[in-house]
Scaffold this motif. Sequence first.
Motif, PDB file in Angstrom:
ATOM      1  N   VAL A 130       1.088  -0.940   0.075  1.00 56.12           N
ATOM      2  CA  VAL A 130       0.013  -0.038  -0.058  1.00 56.12           C
ATOM      3  C   VAL A 130       0.935   1.172   0.069  1.00 56.12           C
ATOM      4  CG1 VAL A 130      -1.777   1.328   1.355  1.00 56.12           C
ATOM      5  CG2 VAL A 130      -1.724  -1.233   1.362  1.00 56.12           C
ATOM      6  N   ARG A 131       0.928   1.731  -1.280  1.00 61.88           N
ATOM      7  CA  ARG A 131       1.985   2.878  -1.437  1.00 61.88           C
ATOM      8  C   ARG A 131       1.321   4.409  -0.864  1.00 61.88           C
ATOM      9  NH1 ARG A 131       2.102   0.235  -5.973  1.00 61.88           N
ATOM     10  NH2 ARG A 131       0.952   1.756  -7.094  1.00 61.88           N
ATOM     11  N   MET A 132       0.410   4.363  -0.626  1.00 65.05           N
ATOM     12  CA  MET A 132      -0.490   5.699  -0.139  1.00 65.05           C
ATOM     13  C   MET A 132       0.176   6.375   0.808  1.00 65.05           C
ATOM     14  SD  MET A 132      -4.325   6.126   1.402  1.00 65.05           S
ATOM     15  CE  MET A 132      -3.801   5.305   2.957  1.00 65.05           C
ATOM     16  N   ARG A 133       0.372   7.675   0.976  1.00 64.60           N
ATOM     17  CA  ARG A 133       1.159   8.299   1.865  1.00 64.60           C
ATOM     18  C   ARG A 133       0.114   8.512   3.087  1.00 64.60           C
ATOM     19  NH1 ARG A 133       5.648  11.478   0.367  1.00 64.60           N
ATOM     20  NH2 ARG A 133       6.524  10.413  -1.101  1.00 64.60           N
ATOM     21  N   TRP A 134       0.286   7.672   4.110  1.00 66.74           N
ATOM     22  CA  TRP A 134      -0.813   7.926   5.302  1.00 66.74           C
ATOM     23  C   TRP A 134      -0.974   9.128   5.680  1.00 66.74           C
ATOM     24  CZ3 TRP A 134      -1.068   3.468   9.178  1.00 66.74           C
ATOM     25  CH2 TRP A 134      -1.324   2.075   8.614  1.00 66.74           C
ATOM     26  N   TRP A 135       0.214   9.780   5.862  1.00 66.34           N
ATOM     27  CA  TRP A 135       0.002  11.213   6.579  1.00 66.34           C
ATOM     28  C   TRP A 135      -0.880  12.312   5.834  1.00 66.34           C
ATOM     29  CZ3 TRP A 135       0.402  16.590   6.189  1.00 66.34           C
ATOM     30  CH2 TRP A 135       0.692  17.382   7.286  1.00 66.34           C
ATOM     31  N   ALA A 136      -0.825  12.183   4.567  1.00 68.46           N
ATOM     32  CA  ALA A 136      -1.571  13.145   3.698  1.00 68.46           C
ATOM     33  C   ALA A 136      -2.964  12.689   3.874  1.00 68.46           C
ATOM     34  CB  ALA A 136      -1.158  12.984   2.253  1.00 68.46           C
ATOM     35  N   ALA A 137      -3.367  11.350   3.752  1.00 76.34           N
ATOM     36  CA  ALA A 137      -4.770  11.010   3.947  1.00 76.34           C
ATOM     37  C   ALA A 137      -5.308  11.233   5.390  1.00 76.34           C
ATOM     38  CB  ALA A 137      -4.989   9.469   3.726  1.00 76.34           C
ATOM     39  N   ALA A 138      -4.607  10.979   6.442  1.00 73.57           N
ATOM     40  CA  ALA A 138      -5.125  11.459   7.603  1.00 73.57           C
ATOM     41  C   ALA A 138      -4.995  12.881   8.028  1.00 73.57           C
ATOM     42  CB  ALA A 138      -4.015  10.719   8.765  1.00 73.57           C
ATOM     43  N   ALA A 139      -4.332  13.553   7.447  1.00 70.69           N
ATOM     44  CA  ALA A 139      -4.185  15.188   7.791  1.00 70.69           C
ATOM     45  C   ALA A 139      -5.630  15.555   7.027  1.00 70.69           C
ATOM     46  CB  ALA A 139      -3.238  15.828   7.244  1.00 70.69           C
ATOM     47  N   SER A 140      -5.863  14.903   5.742  1.00 75.83           N
ATOM     48  CA  SER A 140      -7.016  15.301   5.021  1.00 75.83           C
ATOM     49  C   SER A 140      -8.178  15.057   5.903  1.00 75.83           C
ATOM     50  CB  SER A 140      -7.045  14.984   3.659  1.00 75.83           C
ATOM     51  OG  SER A 140      -5.903  15.092   2.908  1.00 75.83           O
ATOM     52  N   LEU A 141      -8.383  13.879   6.441  1.00 77.99           N
ATOM     53  CA  LEU A 141      -9.587  13.494   7.342  1.00 77.99           C
ATOM     54  C   LEU A 141      -9.921  14.730   8.218  1.00 77.99           C
ATOM     55  CD1 LEU A 141      -8.886   9.775   7.958  1.00 77.99           C
ATOM     56  CD2 LEU A 141     -10.739  10.603   6.744  1.00 77.99           C
TER      57      LEU A 141
ATOM     58  N   ARG B  77     -11.277   6.202  14.616  1.00 79.37           N
ATOM     59  CA  ARG B  77     -12.280   6.276  13.423  1.00 79.37           C
ATOM     60  C   ARG B  77     -11.463   6.733  12.260  1.00 79.37           C
ATOM     61  NH1 ARG B  77     -17.584   8.300  12.718  1.00 79.37           N
ATOM     62  NH2 ARG B  77     -17.712   8.886  15.028  1.00 79.37           N
ATOM     63  N   SER B  78     -10.416   7.653  12.615  1.00 77.38           N
ATOM     64  CA  SER B  78      -9.641   8.063  11.090  1.00 77.38           C
ATOM     65  C   SER B  78      -8.834   6.701  10.567  1.00 77.38           C
ATOM     66  CB  SER B  78      -8.801   9.373  11.574  1.00 77.38           C
ATOM     67  OG  SER B  78      -9.887  10.281  11.922  1.00 77.38           O
ATOM     68  N   VAL B  79      -8.213   6.146  11.796  1.00 74.43           N
ATOM     69  CA  VAL B  79      -7.019   5.182  11.414  1.00 74.43           C
ATOM     70  C   VAL B  79      -7.798   4.089  10.616  1.00 74.43           C
ATOM     71  CG1 VAL B  79      -5.696   3.392  12.298  1.00 74.43           C
ATOM     72  CG2 VAL B  79      -5.602   5.779  13.280  1.00 74.43           C
ATOM     73  N   LEU B  80      -9.078   3.561  11.121  1.00 75.44           N
ATOM     74  CA  LEU B  80      -9.804   2.568  10.548  1.00 75.44           C
ATOM     75  C   LEU B  80     -10.340   2.910   8.972  1.00 75.44           C
ATOM     76  CD1 LEU B  80     -12.003   1.153  13.553  1.00 75.44           C
ATOM     77  CD2 LEU B  80      -9.541   0.438  12.511  1.00 75.44           C
ATOM     78  N   ARG B  81     -10.660   3.998   8.714  1.00 75.23           N
ATOM     79  CA  ARG B  81     -10.817   4.632   7.502  1.00 75.23           C
ATOM     80  C   ARG B  81      -9.772   4.642   6.418  1.00 75.23           C
ATOM     81  NH1 ARG B  81     -14.838   4.622   4.682  1.00 75.23           N
ATOM     82  NH2 ARG B  81     -16.181   5.680   6.168  1.00 75.23           N
TER      83      ARG B  81
END
Length: 382
Positions: free
Chosen positions: A80-91, A358-362
């Motif tokens: 899973v190459r997704m940048r976790w930080w970007a996605a989590a910050a966006s949440l 919640r955000s982590v599970l998303r």
Amino acid sequence: MSRFESLFRKSLENTSTEAERQELMQLIARSQHDGELLQLLDEVIAGSGDERALPDQRAKEILALIVQAGGQPQVRGRAVRMRWWAAAASLLLLAGAAGYLLRRPSVPVTATLTPQTMEEIRPASQSAILTLDDGSQVMLDSLHQGSIRNAAGAVIHLGENTLAYSGSKAGAAAYNTLSTPRGKLFHLVLPDGTEVWLNAASSLRYPVSFNAAERTVELNGEAYFEVKQAATRPFRVKTGPQGEVRVLGTGFNVNAYTNEPAVTTTLLHGSVQVVAAERPTLLKPGQQAAVTGADVKIQTADTSQVTAWKEGLFQFDNAGIQQVMNQLERWYDITVVYEKGVPDIRFGGKMERDLDLRSVLRILEISNVHYRLEERKLIITQ
């Protein structure tokens, strides 16, 4: 350039009209563009440079689109190459668009939980238990800032998220233990001025005053040390019956959790010796020693990844799901169970540690990790 890509890029550049934004949402909802969407997300996020520099609007748009990628079938073993930080910050930045996006009917259900359950599970906070030499315990999150006088003569100062010792006099050995339960962490200043950051589910046993010959502490779990230099008094961290780190003055991280495959010591600056089965091995800055029994493996380490927990981040580089879940267990005080064995999924990227569960599970859903949550038990079902 396809119509989908054109609309996608215009949306990220904030140049699309309201009609074009609605058209993009409708195309996303049809799921047939998932493959193209994932490819575009990889390109955009990989090209963003420092994730912390993402503009708010771009972060919002990236998340809005990432959420829709959840229905894409996951190839077993794919990283899973997704940048976790970007996605989590966006949440955290996401506004009204989420309601529409999350209603997409074609996304399969990957989780069983309730909003109330998720909101109750918060990330780690600053708290610890201090066990004094006489066996009495003090809950550090239940006290106002001030001083605690130890029977051994040391004055223990409790400040904001920090415990510090002063006034210690050499004498009969007296030991204190600082323990952080799951979901807690704390900062400690030892009698010699050495600073210790204790990660969740860890404990450090130490004397309230160090003698003239050496300074020795015992660690279970993980901690980062900034050792106060004292050439005539070496600093030792014991990690088990045969494991030890010897130091003069340096900064290093020790991970000695019992559910990890090895005890790792990572040197940031200075010099340390890692001792296994009475055989010392010298580390240079940037190196990591992984000790398994009497075996010591030396490798170059990404020090920012090793100490990311201290900086408030999860950071992974091709990490297996079990390694990721071990950290989530300690940070959110949950138990992870693998119903059908450990899936072969690997993760890379960053994620802030102050997110609720919640955000982590998303993010797990986006990575197509199937699970259900029963109170504080996270069951991986795929």
